[in-house]
Design a protein around this motif. Structure first.
Motif, PDB file in Angstrom:
ATOM      1  N   HIS A  19     -67.259  42.856  -1.805  1.00 59.28           N
ATOM      2  CA  HIS A  19     -65.805  42.626  -1.896  1.00 59.28           C
ATOM      3  C   HIS A  19     -65.378  41.734  -0.734  1.00 59.28           C
ATOM      4  O   HIS A  19     -65.705  42.028   0.417  1.00 59.28           O
ATOM      5  N   TRP A  20     -64.635  40.678  -1.036  1.00 60.46           N
ATOM      6  CA  TRP A  20     -64.334  39.638  -0.049  1.00 60.46           C
ATOM      7  C   TRP A  20     -62.848  39.373   0.048  1.00 60.46           C
ATOM      8  O   TRP A  20     -62.116  39.459  -0.937  1.00 60.46           O
ATOM      9  N   GLY A  21     -62.402  39.035   1.259  1.00 62.89           N
ATOM     10  CA  GLY A  21     -61.001  38.693   1.483  1.00 62.89           C
ATOM     11  C   GLY A  21     -60.861  37.891   2.760  1.00 62.89           C
ATOM     12  O   GLY A  21     -61.826  37.273   3.226  1.00 62.89           O
ATOM     13  N   GLU A  22     -59.640  37.892   3.329  1.00 65.51           N
ATOM     14  CA  GLU A  22     -59.357  37.165   4.576  1.00 65.51           C
ATOM     15  C   GLU A  22     -59.786  35.713   4.463  1.00 65.51           C
ATOM     16  O   GLU A  22     -60.410  35.159   5.383  1.00 65.51           O
ATOM     17  N   ASN A  23     -59.473  35.102   3.321  1.00 68.38           N
ATOM     18  CA  ASN A  23     -59.871  33.725   3.069  1.00 68.38           C
ATOM     19  C   ASN A  23     -59.099  32.742   3.941  1.00 68.38           C
ATOM     20  O   ASN A  23     -57.891  32.883   4.128  1.00 68.38           O
ATOM     21  N   ARG A  75     -64.400  37.015   4.574  1.00 70.28           N
ATOM     22  CA  ARG A  75     -65.037  38.139   5.260  1.00 70.28           C
ATOM     23  C   ARG A  75     -65.109  39.351   4.349  1.00 70.28           C
ATOM     24  O   ARG A  75     -64.319  39.482   3.417  1.00 70.28           O
ATOM     25  N   SER A  76     -66.073  40.206   4.629  1.00 67.82           N
ATOM     26  CA  SER A  76     -66.309  41.361   3.768  1.00 67.82           C
ATOM     27  C   SER A  76     -66.793  42.552   4.579  1.00 67.82           C
ATOM     28  O   SER A  76     -67.577  42.392   5.515  1.00 67.82           O
ATOM     29  N   PRO A  77     -66.372  43.757   4.181  1.00 68.59           N
ATOM     30  CA  PRO A  77     -66.919  44.945   4.843  1.00 68.59           C
ATOM     31  C   PRO A  77     -68.259  45.380   4.243  1.00 68.59           C
ATOM     32  O   PRO A  77     -68.996  46.144   4.865  1.00 68.59           O
ATOM     33  N   ASP A  78     -68.573  44.922   3.011  1.00 71.28           N
ATOM     34  CA  ASP A  78     -69.687  45.524   2.251  1.00 71.28           C
ATOM     35  C   ASP A  78     -70.510  44.528   1.436  1.00 71.28           C
ATOM     36  O   ASP A  78     -71.361  44.943   0.641  1.00 71.28           O
ATOM     37  N   HIS A 105     -67.548  29.394   1.264  1.00 71.30           N
ATOM     38  CA  HIS A 105     -67.558  29.145  -0.169  1.00 71.30           C
ATOM     39  C   HIS A 105     -66.737  27.908  -0.476  1.00 71.30           C
ATOM     40  O   HIS A 105     -66.049  27.380   0.400  1.00 71.30           O
ATOM     41  N   GLN A 118     -68.112  42.373  10.572  1.00 69.55           N
ATOM     42  CA  GLN A 118     -67.930  42.006   9.166  1.00 69.55           C
ATOM     43  C   GLN A 118     -68.961  40.988   8.710  1.00 69.55           C
ATOM     44  O   GLN A 118     -69.432  40.161   9.496  1.00 69.55           O
ATOM     45  N   CYS A 174     -59.097  28.253   4.958  1.00 67.54           N
ATOM     46  CA  CYS A 174     -59.706  26.935   4.734  1.00 67.54           C
ATOM     47  C   CYS A 174     -60.375  26.496   6.029  1.00 67.54           C
ATOM     48  O   CYS A 174     -59.719  26.382   7.065  1.00 67.54           O
ATOM     49  N   TRP A 209     -64.251  26.898   2.452  1.00 69.81           N
ATOM     50  CA  TRP A 209     -63.463  28.048   2.884  1.00 69.81           C
ATOM     51  C   TRP A 209     -64.374  29.082   3.527  1.00 69.81           C
ATOM     52  O   TRP A 209     -65.585  29.098   3.298  1.00 69.81           O
ATOM     53  N   ILE A 258     -68.620  37.689  -6.822  1.00 70.12           N
ATOM     54  CA  ILE A 258     -67.843  37.915  -5.600  1.00 70.12           C
ATOM     55  C   ILE A 258     -66.742  36.881  -5.421  1.00 70.12           C
ATOM     56  O   ILE A 258     -65.741  37.163  -4.768  1.00 70.12           O
ATOM     57  N   PHE A 259     -66.921  35.676  -5.971  1.00 69.98           N
ATOM     58  CA  PHE A 259     -65.846  34.681  -5.939  1.00 69.98           C
ATOM     59  C   PHE A 259     -65.648  34.153  -7.361  1.00 69.98           C
ATOM     60  O   PHE A 259     -66.559  33.580  -7.948  1.00 69.98           O
TER      61      PHE A 259
END
Lengths: 349, 349
Positions: free
Chosen positions: A225-229, A219-222, A203, A198, A231, A216, A180-181
Motif C-alpha cells: 500500500h503506497w501513498g505520500e506521493n 512511501r509505504s509501510p508494508d 514511479h 518506510q 513529484c 514521482w 500497487i500503482f
C-alpha cells in the motif's frame, strides 16, 4: 553527446534466438529490459521476453492470456486492409476502437555460471495472471530488501498498464501483492532499504494534459500500500530528456547518497540513460542530475531492432567504483555495460 | 432519457453571488460539486469555490498560490492574440507549451440552520497548500468513518491532478495525509466503513491510450497508503456513459449493498448521473448498474453556465427510502434533488 559506458565485448549478451518460446507457434521477438540481482553467490537477470505469432491471414495478431483456451492463450487476428484496423506501430494496433499489443511478455530468469557463461532458463519464472495482466507483464525491476526479493513490473491489460508487485525469497514461490500503482503508471523501482522506517519507490505516471511523464516518489509501510506521493523530477525542455523521464535501475547506495540511473526520451524518440543523485536520508531531495546522458544508442543493435534507438537500463550492480548496468537495446536484445561511479558523479550538476 | 430526480424547488441553492471572494480583485465564477455530511445535528455542504480575475490586458489569466506573493497568490496574465496562447476552453489555456487553469478553487463550508436556511461561511475551510496544490483544490468528497471526517479532493498543480486526503474531527483543525493517488487521478470516494478490516475507495485514473476513464477500487490499512487496485467498471460504448465514468457521492449503505451514484459522460460531453449497486461484503462485485441515467441536465442552470450540460453529484444523504443528492450544475451552481432508492434500484440491470 556523451557516452560514459564501457560496453561488454560480447554484446548483445542475450538475443531472441537464445530463448525458447513458451507455446507452440509463438516466436520470441524480443528479450530485453532485464532486472539484475545477486542470489546464492551468482549474478542473475530477470528478462522480459516478448513473444508474438505471425497472423495466419497476413495481417496482425495479438496474443492474450486466457486460462480456458488451449495452452492458456487466445489470439486476436485481423486481416491487413481491414477498414477497422489502425496499424502504424510495430508494438500495438487498434482494431474496432480497441488497442492491442502485437506481443505478449513474461519474465524469465538467466544466470551466470562459475565460468561466466550465461544460461537462460527454458521456461517463464512469472507469467501474467488475472484480468489486469492478460496482455502480459513487462519491464521488471528487482530489489532485495532484508533477504527478500521484490519484483515491481508493468501489468498490462485492456484496462491499461499499472505497476504490480510480487515477492520471493527462493525464486521458486512468488507471493503476488497486487497492483500497487493504478494505470497509467510504469517504471517503478523500490529502494533497497527502508528510509525513515518506510519503504520508498519511484514511479512514472503518464499525464497527457496537465503534468507530464515525470518521475514521482511514494512511501509505504508494508510494500503493498503506497501513498505520500510527490513529484521528484521532470522532463527538461530542449534537453535529451525533454519528452519523458522514467526510473531505470533500482537506486544504488553510494557514499554520497542514492544513485539512480534513469532513462530520458528526446523529441526524436531516442531513449538515453542519465543519472540523478538523491539525498541518503531524504530521497525526495535532489543533489545532482546528469547534464548530458551517460549512455546513448551507438551500437548497431541499439540503433536498430524491434524498436530502434533505445538503450533502457533496468538493472544495476555495484562493486566499489564499478557499476554494471544491464539494459535492453532496441526492445530486442539484452546488453551490459560498466561505468565508473566517479565519472557519473563528475557529470552531475 | 429518464430523470428520476425530484429537484429542490429553490434550485440553485447556492450561486456565485452568494459567496464572498477570498482576495481583493478575485471574482467567484463558480460554486459547485458539494460534499454533504451531517455534523452536530445539522446538514453541511463542503463547496468547491472557483475564483478568477479578469486579465487587466483583456486576455486570459491564471491565479496561482504563491506563499511569498501579496495575499499568497500570483497571476499569470497573457494578452489576447499572443502567438504562444492556445485558448479554446473557458477552464484552461495553454501558454508557451504549459497548461494553466483560468480559475483557482478552494473548499468552503455551508450549513443549514434550524429554520432550513442555508448559510455560506465567509472564508475557506481548506485552501491549497504546497507545490502539488498550487493550482487549487477541487471536488471534495467527505466520508465519515467512526466519527472522523475524511476529505478526498483533487490536488491540482503543473504536475497534474491527483487525489489528496485530509481528515478532521471538528471541522476546525485538519490533518493533511498527502497525495494518496498520483496523477492523473480524480473523483475519489471513500466507503463509510471498513470492509473486511480494510478501508476501501473508488478512484478514477485517466488513461489516454490503453485503458480509459474507468472507475477503479483500492484498499488501505490506514487511509494514507493504498494498494490492491482493480478496475471496477468501465464506460459503455454507445451509451450515455460511453466516454467517461467517475465516482460521484461516497457509497451509501442500503439493505441490498452499497449504492454508488456516479457520473457518466456521453460523446456530446453531457454529464449525467447513474447508479451502481455493489455487494455489501465484496464491493468489487457489481450487482447492478443503471440502464438509463437517473438524472440529466434539464433545468436552465444545468444546461448553461460556466461549463454547460453538467449535473455532477458529489454528496448524498440517506433517510430511509429517500436519498438526497447535492450536485454541481454547469460548473457554476450548487443544487439538490431527492430520489427514491426503490426507484433507483428498479432501473438497475
Amino acid at each position: 553527446m556523451t557516452d560514459l559506458a564501457h560496453r561488454f565485448a560480447d554484446n548483445p549478451i542475450i538475443s531472441p534466438e537464445d530463448v525458447t518460446p513458451t507455446r507452440p507457434g509463438l516466436h520470441v521477438l524480443g528479450v530485453f529490459n532485464p532486472a539484475a540481482f545477486r542470489f546464492q553467490g551468482r549474478t542473475w537477470l530477470l528478462l522480459r521476453v516478448a513473444e508474438g505469432m505471425p497472423a495466419s491471414n497476413g495481417g496482425v495478431s495479438a496474443p492474450i492470456l486466457a486460462p480456458d483456451a488451449p495452452h492458456g492463450m487466445r489470439m486476436v487476428e485481423v486481416t491487413e486492409g481491414d477498414p477497422d484496423l489502425v496499424n502504424d506501430d510495430p508494438r500495438v494496433f487498434i482494431w474496432r476502437g480497441r488497442k492491442y499489443l502485437t506481443t505478449i511478455s513474461h519474465l524469465r530468469l538467466a544466470s551466470y555460471d562459475e565460468r561466466g557463461t550465461l544460461h537462460v532458463e527454458p521456461g517463464p519464472a512469472l507469467e501474467g495472471e488475472g484480468d489486469l495482466e492478460c496482455f502480459g507483464i513487462e519491464d521488471c525491476r528487482v530489489t532485495e530488501i532484508d533477504g527478500r526479493y521484490h519484483l515491481a513490473y508493468s501489468a498490462v491489460s485492456p484496462d491499461g498498464f499499472g505497476v504490480a508487485l510480487a515477492s520471493t525469497a527462493d525464486w521458486r514461490f512468488f507471493e503476488r501483492q497486487g497492483m500497487i500503482f493504478a494505470p497509467p503508471n510504469k517504471d517503478c523501482v523500490l529502494f533497497p532499504a527502508r528510509i525513515g522506517g518506510q519503504y520508498v519507490a519511484l514511479h512514472r505516471p503518464v499525464c497527457e494534459g496537465l503534468g507530464g511523464k515525470f518521475i514521482w516518489i511514494a512511501r509505504s509501510p508494508d510494500l503493498a500500500h503506497w501513498g505520500e506521493n510527490g513529484c521528484l523530477f521532470r522532463t527538461r525542455p530542449g534537453a535529451w530528456d525533454s519528452v519523458k523521464v522514467g526510473a531505470g535501475a533500482p537506486p544504488v547506495r553510494i557514499a554520497d547518497g542514492w544513485l539512480e540511473l534513469y532513462h530520458g526520451v528526446a523529441e526524436d524518440g531516442t531513449y538515453r540513460m542519465g543519472a540523478i543523485l538523491l539525498d541518503a536520508d531524504d530521497p525526495a531531495r535532489i543533489l545532482g542530475r546528469s547534464r548530458r546522458p551517460i549512455m546513448e544508442p551507438r551500437a548497431d543493435h541499439e540503433r536498430s531492432g524491434f524498436f530502434g534507438n533505445v538503450v533502457f537500463g533496468t538493472g544495476a550492480l555495484a562493486d566499489g567504483d564499478e557499476l554494471t548496468l544491464y539494459y535492453g537495446a532496441a526492445d530486442q536484445f539484452v546488453c551490459g555495460a560498466r561505468f565508473s561511479v566517479t565519472e557519473i558523479l563528475a557529470g552531475l550538476a
